[in-house]
Motif scaffolding. Structure first.
Motif, PDB file in Angstrom:
ATOM      1  N   ASP A  12       0.825  -1.209   0.000  1.00 25.08           N
ATOM      2  CA  ASP A  12       0.000   0.000   0.000  1.00 25.08           C
ATOM      3  C   ASP A  12       0.860   1.260   0.000  1.00 25.08           C
ATOM      4  O   ASP A  12       0.333   2.380   0.070  1.00 25.08           O
ATOM      5  N   THR A  15       0.723   3.810  -3.632  1.00 22.66           N
ATOM      6  CA  THR A  15      -0.354   4.714  -4.038  1.00 22.66           C
ATOM      7  C   THR A  15       0.206   6.064  -4.490  1.00 22.66           C
ATOM      8  O   THR A  15       1.259   6.514  -4.029  1.00 22.66           O
ATOM      9  N   ASN A 179      -5.878   0.842  10.036  1.00 24.35           N
ATOM     10  CA  ASN A 179      -6.368  -0.454   9.558  1.00 24.35           C
ATOM     11  C   ASN A 179      -6.723  -1.354  10.735  1.00 24.35           C
ATOM     12  O   ASN A 179      -7.769  -2.016  10.746  1.00 24.35           O
ATOM     13  N   GLY A 205      -1.784   2.827   3.866  1.00 22.64           N
ATOM     14  CA  GLY A 205      -3.189   2.763   3.490  1.00 22.64           C
ATOM     15  C   GLY A 205      -3.874   4.105   3.378  1.00 22.64           C
ATOM     16  O   GLY A 205      -4.887   4.239   2.683  1.00 22.64           O
ATOM     17  N   LEU A 256     -10.877   2.763   4.351  1.00 18.99           N
ATOM     18  CA  LEU A 256     -10.065   1.566   4.568  1.00 18.99           C
ATOM     19  C   LEU A 256     -10.917   0.302   4.567  1.00 18.99           C
ATOM     20  O   LEU A 256     -10.426  -0.787   4.255  1.00 18.99           O
ATOM     21  N   ASP A 259     -10.670  -1.509   1.327  1.00 23.77           N
ATOM     22  CA  ASP A 259      -9.449  -2.310   1.157  1.00 23.77           C
ATOM     23  C   ASP A 259      -9.565  -3.639   1.883  1.00 23.77           C
ATOM     24  O   ASP A 259      -9.132  -4.681   1.372  1.00 23.77           O
ATOM     25  N   HIS A 260     -10.140  -3.610   3.076  1.00 23.06           N
ATOM     26  CA  HIS A 260     -10.283  -4.847   3.855  1.00 23.06           C
ATOM     27  C   HIS A 260     -11.230  -5.826   3.154  1.00 23.06           C
ATOM     28  O   HIS A 260     -10.969  -7.040   3.125  1.00 23.06           O
ATOM     29  N   ARG A 262     -11.826  -6.023  -0.039  1.00 25.32           N
ATOM     30  CA  ARG A 262     -11.159  -6.571  -1.231  1.00 25.32           C
ATOM     31  C   ARG A 262     -10.090  -7.583  -0.836  1.00 25.32           C
ATOM     32  O   ARG A 262      -9.902  -8.597  -1.527  1.00 25.32           O
ATOM     33  N   ASN A 286      -5.707  -5.347   5.298  1.00 27.88           N
ATOM     34  CA  ASN A 286      -5.509  -5.226   3.849  1.00 27.88           C
ATOM     35  C   ASN A 286      -4.325  -6.025   3.337  1.00 27.88           C
ATOM     36  O   ASN A 286      -3.913  -5.855   2.192  1.00 27.88           O
ATOM     37  N   THR A 323      -3.968  -4.719  -0.581  1.00 27.88           N
ATOM     38  CA  THR A 323      -4.965  -3.875  -1.234  1.00 27.88           C
ATOM     39  C   THR A 323      -4.824  -2.438  -0.746  1.00 27.88           C
ATOM     40  O   THR A 323      -4.359  -2.179   0.365  1.00 27.88           O
ATOM     41  N   HIS A 324      -5.267  -1.497  -1.596  1.00 32.59           N
ATOM     42  CA  HIS A 324      -5.104  -0.080  -1.265  1.00 32.59           C
ATOM     43  C   HIS A 324      -5.996   0.750  -2.177  1.00 32.59           C
ATOM     44  O   HIS A 324      -6.690   0.221  -3.056  1.00 32.59           O
ATOM     45  N   LEU A 325      -5.954   2.062  -1.994  1.00 34.67           N
ATOM     46  CA  LEU A 325      -6.923   2.940  -2.681  1.00 34.67           C
ATOM     47  C   LEU A 325      -6.713   3.029  -4.182  1.00 34.67           C
ATOM     48  O   LEU A 325      -7.613   3.495  -4.902  1.00 34.67           O
TER      49      LEU A 325
END
Length: 344
Positions: A12, A15, A179, A205, A256, A259-260, A262, A286, A323-325
């Motif tokens: 993450d 980004t 997170n 994140g 957030l 992300d969790h 996903r 994440n 996972t991230h934005l």
């Protein structure tokens, strides 16, 4: 996300600031922060301290610097810093605690990144002058190397009770603190309570391009400013960067949850694939780490890369996805398809 764009799930930290964050950075009011004259940095530090329930905060270039300033201030040369095996402050900070502060790590066995208060108590040395004494406890929440595992409030409080009874300082490496708070359904202040210092990252994140924050008492942060300068971390017109951090704290904490969600879908897909081994129910944040055949992990990472999906290696036989934005539902679907097409 366009169909042909690379889906980067290595970390993450990859980004990039979007147009609104860049606009906030461009419009930031700045001054010389070494002189204490950058108003945007001062505002970020005040907001950050409030978000974790501490008196004051210091903006630093990196999480590693924030952790090492805390170790330097809260430990004593020739003593030990107690932490879980696999802690970031041990594995990924280049022996900085020894180089900067003259301390040794005491690594405690920590299945899935967490050890019990009883384990901490049992690790304390007998009262003999010739045994190395511990001076500081460092906890990591969430625990990166263990796959984003969270330390719950009760377990954290019991560990702090032992630390206080034994005269240890306590620092929280909260690189992904928000997170962890979301995963546990509590406020970040609850997870930060009881520590002498707390570091959290803006550049993971939360999506800022640079920076972390070290929080603590006013007296600790006053000394932290000195150590930051000694380490080469004094910044000048840093409000340009602080503005991104403020935007991240104001806009990117609540999201957030996406992300969790996903990460959980990703974990479920990996768990169904015969080449990977993991428990999707253990994925709390994440980060998803899957075990696989050590002889095949490099080949699988290469196959994913050819499909436009980037993942990370956590040693041979361990593959990490974060996972991230910058990974939306379309990007996640591309990643899931590519994983499904890997040979079993």
């Amino acid at each position: 996300m366009s169909e042909g764009k690379t889906v980067d799930l290595r970390s993450d930290t990859v980004t990039r600031p979007g147009p609104e964050m860049r606009a906030a950075m461009a419009a930031a009011e700045v001054g010389d922060d070494v002189y204490g004259e950058d108003p945007t940095v001062a505002r970020l530090e005040a907001v950050a301290a409030e978000r974790v329930g501490h008196e004051a905060a210091l903006f630093v270039p990196s999480g590693t610097m924030g952790n090492q300033i805390a170790v330097n201030l809260l430990s004593r040369p020739g003593t030990e810093v107690v932490m879980a095996e696999g802690s970031h402050v041990y594995l990924y900070e280049l022996g900085a605690m020894a180089a900067w502060s003259g301390v040794l790590p005491r690594l405690l066995p920590a299945p899935r990144g967490v050890f019990a208060a009883e384990t901490l108590e049992a690790s304390m040395p007998a009262d003999a002058y010739y045994l190395t004494r511990p001076s500081l406890l460092v906890l990591e929440n969430s625990h990166n190397h263990a796959g984003g595992v969270v330390l719950d409030v009760d377990a954290k409080d019991r560990l702090l009770e032992v630390a206080r009874a034994r005269g240890l300082g306590a620092h929280l490496d909260g690189a992904r603190l928000f997170n962890a708070a979301h995963a546990l359904g509590v406020e970040a202040t609850t997870l930060a309570r009881g520590f002498d210092s707390v570091m959290f990252c803006l550049s993971k994140g939360l999506g800022a391009p640079v920076g972390s924050v070290l929080c603590g008492s006013r007296a600790l942060v006053r000394e932290a400013r000195v150590v930051r300068k000694r380490m080469g971390g004094g910044m000048r017109q840093a409000g340009v960067l602080a503005a991104a951090g403020l935007y991240a704290l104001e806009r990117n904490v609540a999201r957030l949850a996406e992300d969790h969600a996903r990460a959980r879908r990703l974990a479920e897909t990996l768990a169904r694939h015969p080449a990977f081994r993991l428990d999707p129910d253990a994925v709390a944040t994440n980060i998803v780490i899957a075990d696989c055949d050590p002889e095949r992990s490099d080949a699988m990472l290469a196959a994913l890369r050819r499909a436009g999906i980037l993942a990370g290696a956590m040693g041979r036989g361990r593959v990490r996805f974060v996972t991230h934005l910058d990974v939306d539902d379309a990007g996640l679907e591309r990643a899931l398809r590519a994983i499904a097409e890997l040979p079993g």
